[in-house]
Design a protein around this motif. Structure first.
Motif, mmCIF file in Angstrom:
data_model
loop_
_atom_site.group_PDB
_atom_site.id
_atom_site.type_symbol
_atom_site.label_atom_id
_atom_site.label_comp_id
_atom_site.label_asym_id
_atom_site.label_seq_id
_atom_site.Cartn_x
_atom_site.Cartn_y
_atom_site.Cartn_z
ATOM 1 N N THR A 191 -6.071 1.216 -4.419
ATOM 2 C CA THR A 191 -5.403 2.011 -5.441
ATOM 3 C C THR A 191 -4.203 2.716 -4.802
ATOM 4 O O THR A 191 -4.327 3.303 -3.728
ATOM 5 C CB THR A 191 -6.384 3.036 -6.039
ATOM 6 O OG1 THR A 191 -7.468 2.301 -6.636
ATOM 7 C CG2 THR A 191 -5.723 3.903 -7.096
ATOM 8 N N ILE A 192 -3.054 2.592 -5.459
ATOM 9 C CA ILE A 192 -1.822 3.223 -4.954
ATOM 10 C C ILE A 192 -1.525 4.467 -5.781
ATOM 11 O O ILE A 192 -1.419 4.397 -7.015
ATOM 12 C CB ILE A 192 -0.606 2.274 -5.061
ATOM 13 C CG1 ILE A 192 -0.883 0.947 -4.370
ATOM 14 C CG2 ILE A 192 0.645 2.943 -4.493
ATOM 15 C CD1 ILE A 192 0.294 -0.018 -4.421
ATOM 16 N N ARG A 193 -1.429 5.596 -5.076
ATOM 17 C CA ARG A 193 -0.926 6.822 -5.690
ATOM 18 C C ARG A 193 0.340 7.224 -4.949
ATOM 19 O O ARG A 193 0.673 6.643 -3.926
ATOM 20 C CB ARG A 193 -1.982 7.931 -5.635
ATOM 21 C CG ARG A 193 -3.220 7.583 -6.455
ATOM 22 C CD ARG A 193 -4.121 8.782 -6.735
ATOM 23 N NE ARG A 193 -5.189 8.370 -7.636
ATOM 24 C CZ ARG A 193 -6.278 7.668 -7.238
ATOM 25 N NH1 ARG A 193 -6.425 7.344 -5.964
ATOM 26 N NH2 ARG A 193 -7.198 7.305 -8.111
ATOM 27 N N ASN A 194 1.043 8.225 -5.452
ATOM 28 C CA ASN A 194 2.331 8.596 -4.856
ATOM 29 C C ASN A 194 2.187 9.112 -3.428
ATOM 30 O O ASN A 194 3.157 9.124 -2.678
ATOM 31 C CB ASN A 194 3.048 9.636 -5.722
ATOM 32 C CG ASN A 194 3.524 9.025 -7.026
ATOM 33 O OD1 ASN A 194 3.610 7.803 -7.155
ATOM 34 N ND2 ASN A 194 3.824 9.871 -8.000
ATOM 35 N N ASP A 195 0.953 9.527 -3.057
ATOM 36 C CA ASP A 195 0.772 10.047 -1.698
ATOM 37 C C ASP A 195 -0.121 9.161 -0.844
ATOM 38 O O ASP A 195 -0.553 9.579 0.227
ATOM 39 C CB ASP A 195 0.225 11.477 -1.737
ATOM 40 C CG ASP A 195 -1.119 11.555 -2.473
ATOM 41 O OD1 ASP A 195 -1.592 10.513 -2.986
ATOM 42 O OD2 ASP A 195 -1.697 12.660 -2.527
ATOM 43 N N GLY A 196 -0.405 7.936 -1.290
ATOM 44 C CA GLY A 196 -1.165 7.092 -0.377
ATOM 45 C C GLY A 196 -1.881 5.911 -1.001
ATOM 46 O O GLY A 196 -1.960 5.768 -2.223
ATOM 47 N N PHE A 197 -2.398 5.064 -0.095
ATOM 48 C CA PHE A 197 -3.244 3.930 -0.461
ATOM 49 C C PHE A 197 -4.701 4.326 -0.236
ATOM 50 O O PHE A 197 -5.012 4.997 0.748
ATOM 51 C CB PHE A 197 -2.981 2.733 0.460
ATOM 52 C CG PHE A 197 -1.583 2.184 0.423
ATOM 53 C CD1 PHE A 197 -1.060 1.629 -0.726
ATOM 54 C CD2 PHE A 197 -0.789 2.204 1.568
ATOM 55 C CE1 PHE A 197 0.219 1.089 -0.751
ATOM 56 C CE2 PHE A 197 0.487 1.671 1.560
ATOM 57 C CZ PHE A 197 0.994 1.118 0.408
ATOM 58 N N GLU A 198 -5.592 3.861 -1.100
ATOM 59 C CA GLU A 198 -7.018 4.098 -0.896
ATOM 60 C C GLU A 198 -7.770 2.826 -1.260
ATOM 61 O O GLU A 198 -7.557 2.249 -2.343
ATOM 62 C CB GLU A 198 -7.488 5.259 -1.785
ATOM 63 C CG GLU A 198 -8.932 5.642 -1.522
ATOM 64 C CD GLU A 198 -9.467 6.677 -2.530
ATOM 65 O OE1 GLU A 198 -10.645 7.025 -2.408
ATOM 66 O OE2 GLU A 198 -8.711 7.096 -3.426
ATOM 67 N N LEU A 199 -8.649 2.396 -0.350
ATOM 68 C CA LEU A 199 -9.507 1.253 -0.652
ATOM 69 C C LEU A 199 -10.626 1.774 -1.549
ATOM 70 O O LEU A 199 -11.489 2.524 -1.088
ATOM 71 C CB LEU A 199 -10.037 0.655 0.657
ATOM 72 C CG LEU A 199 -10.505 -0.794 0.584
ATOM 73 C CD1 LEU A 199 -9.387 -1.738 0.152
ATOM 74 C CD2 LEU A 199 -11.070 -1.241 1.926
ATOM 75 N N THR A 200 -10.599 1.417 -2.809
ATOM 76 C CA THR A 200 -11.505 2.023 -3.785
ATOM 77 C C THR A 200 -12.682 1.136 -4.151
ATOM 78 O O THR A 200 -13.598 1.573 -4.849
ATOM 79 C CB THR A 200 -10.743 2.420 -5.066
ATOM 80 O OG1 THR A 200 -9.888 1.337 -5.457
ATOM 81 C CG2 THR A 200 -9.902 3.662 -4.837
ATOM 82 N N ASP A 201 -12.673 -0.127 -3.708
ATOM 83 C CA ASP A 201 -13.808 -1.005 -4.017
ATOM 84 C C ASP A 201 -13.804 -2.174 -3.030
ATOM 85 O O ASP A 201 -12.735 -2.652 -2.648
ATOM 86 C CB ASP A 201 -13.698 -1.526 -5.457
ATOM 87 C CG ASP A 201 -14.974 -2.225 -5.908
ATOM 88 O OD1 ASP A 201 -16.075 -1.761 -5.553
ATOM 89 O OD2 ASP A 201 -14.869 -3.256 -6.607
ATOM 90 N N GLY A 202 -14.986 -2.626 -2.630
ATOM 91 C CA GLY A 202 -15.101 -3.816 -1.796
ATOM 92 C C GLY A 202 -14.574 -3.598 -0.387
ATOM 93 O O GLY A 202 -14.410 -2.468 0.063
ATOM 94 N N ALA A 203 -14.307 -4.698 0.298
ATOM 95 C CA ALA A 203 -13.834 -4.632 1.683
ATOM 96 C C ALA A 203 -12.983 -5.854 1.991
ATOM 97 O O ALA A 203 -13.156 -6.915 1.393
ATOM 98 C CB ALA A 203 -15.030 -4.585 2.631
ATOM 99 N N LEU A 204 -12.059 -5.685 2.932
ATOM 100 C CA LEU A 204 -11.268 -6.806 3.436
ATOM 101 C C LEU A 204 -12.003 -7.420 4.627
ATOM 102 O O LEU A 204 -12.538 -6.694 5.465
ATOM 103 C CB LEU A 204 -9.872 -6.319 3.832
ATOM 104 C CG LEU A 204 -9.007 -5.912 2.637
ATOM 105 C CD1 LEU A 204 -7.855 -5.017 3.073
ATOM 106 C CD2 LEU A 204 -8.480 -7.138 1.907
ATOM 107 N N ASN A 205 -12.042 -8.750 4.674
ATOM 108 C CA ASN A 205 -12.825 -9.462 5.687
ATOM 109 C C ASN A 205 -11.957 -10.515 6.368
ATOM 110 O O ASN A 205 -10.854 -10.808 5.904
ATOM 111 C CB ASN A 205 -14.014 -10.169 5.012
ATOM 112 C CG ASN A 205 -14.829 -9.214 4.168
ATOM 113 O OD1 ASN A 205 -15.317 -8.208 4.665
ATOM 114 N ND2 ASN A 205 -14.935 -9.512 2.879
#
Ligand SMILES: [Cu+2]
Length: 314
Positions: A191-205
């Protein structure tokens, strides 16, 4: 190609299809898939496609870094108008490089009023030479251009190299015909907000990932850029700092090819509330998500991450 040669090519492809089946390399892409190639400082791709969820498979067949930002043209604005704007951007860049405040003001003063109405519609992010990236966005019917404003020797790729010769700008008409493609599914969401990226679900593999990108917020910087997302390899402690200084097109060395880091693609700007997808193959190692905005680290728009086992030799 004349009609006879077209018929000949069609017959040849039919015979080839009957001989080897559907796996032949000349098959057109499936509905909702577009192959876009960067060759030198030009795009090669279709001029018209149906509308709907569309995956752009971006093949960088050039020795340079490129990206593919999709802009929807405002009503009444033509591709020629857009190419005129690209001339104005180069004049502004030249004025900034010379440091002449009056020339800078004059150059920006020549920008047309509609520049603020260009609607960004995603598209594949920054991709190093020789690599392939994939981004998926929903396209409504309309008139679009795909652009790349990376610089070579201080000249934006979008800048027309001669009178009436377009730069790295590919017009794309998206028709009223639906492509019937279903929305992709993802193994992770950022999820992109004006102050940052947040991994909000799942995972990168390791291996193939499809990352859903939620644009919860969008913002307009004075340099006409906004929130977007690109994936870079982090091969050393200074890589993020080097990338951080490169992502501001207004700086003389900003967006100048070659990039100081390896870029694996991404997703260009979408409006707040919209979402799209990045598909990327990741080897075990260190990476970061980064935005093409001035000083992304200070803006919070850098998120380091790692996948797979740490290499004990490192
Ligand atoms: Cu380019």
């Amino acid at each position: 190609m004349n009609a006879n040669r077209l018929m000949g090519a069609w017959l040849t492809s039919c015979l080839f299809f009957m001989a080897v089946g559907p796996a032949n390399a000349t098959s057109p892409p499936a509905p909702g898939f577009v192959e876009l190639r960067a060759v030198g400082k030009t795009f090669e791709g279709p001029s018209a496609i149906p509308h709907g969820w569309t995956t752009f498979r971006f093949v960088n067949a050039s020795p340079m870094v490129h990206f593919a930002l999709i802009d929807r043209l405002p009503e009444g604005v033509t591709v020629e108008d857009f190419n005129g704007l690209m001339v104005a951007f180069q004049a502004a860049m030249d004025a900034m490089n010379s440091g002449d405040a009056e020339a800078i003001e004059a150059a920006f003063g020549r920008f047309p009023a509609w520049v603020g109405d260009l609607a960004r519609n995603g598209g594949p992010g920054f991709l190093s030479a020789g690599m392939t990236g994939e981004a998926t966005v929903y396209l409504e019917p309309g008139q679009y251009v795909i652009e790349c404003y990376v610089k070579s020797d201080g000249i934006f790729h979008t800048t027309p190299p001669g009178e009436g010769v377009p730069g790295m700008v590919l017009p794309l008409t998206v028709s009223e015909v639906p492509n019937g493609r279903a929305e992709p599914s993802a193994n992770a969401t950022v999820t992109i907000r004006n102050d940052g990226f947040e991994l909000t679900d799942g995972a990168l593999n390791t291996g193939r990932n499809t990352l859903r990108v939620e644009f919860a917020e969008q913002q307009a910087f004075p340099s006409f850029v906004g929130n977007d997302i690109h994936i870079m390899r982090v091969d050393g402690a200074d890589d993020i700092a080097r990338a951080d200084g490169w992502f501001d097109w207004r700086l003389p060395a900003g967006l100048e090819d070659p990039a100081p880091v390896t870029l694996l693609g991404g997703l260009n700007d979408l409006a707040a509330g919209e979402h799209g997808y990045i598909t990327v193959d990741l080897d075990a190692g260190d990476y970061a998500l980064i935005a093409e905005v001035p000083a992304p680290a200070a803006a919070g728009l850098v998120l380091p991450f790692s996948v797979g086992e740490a290499d004990p030799a490192e």
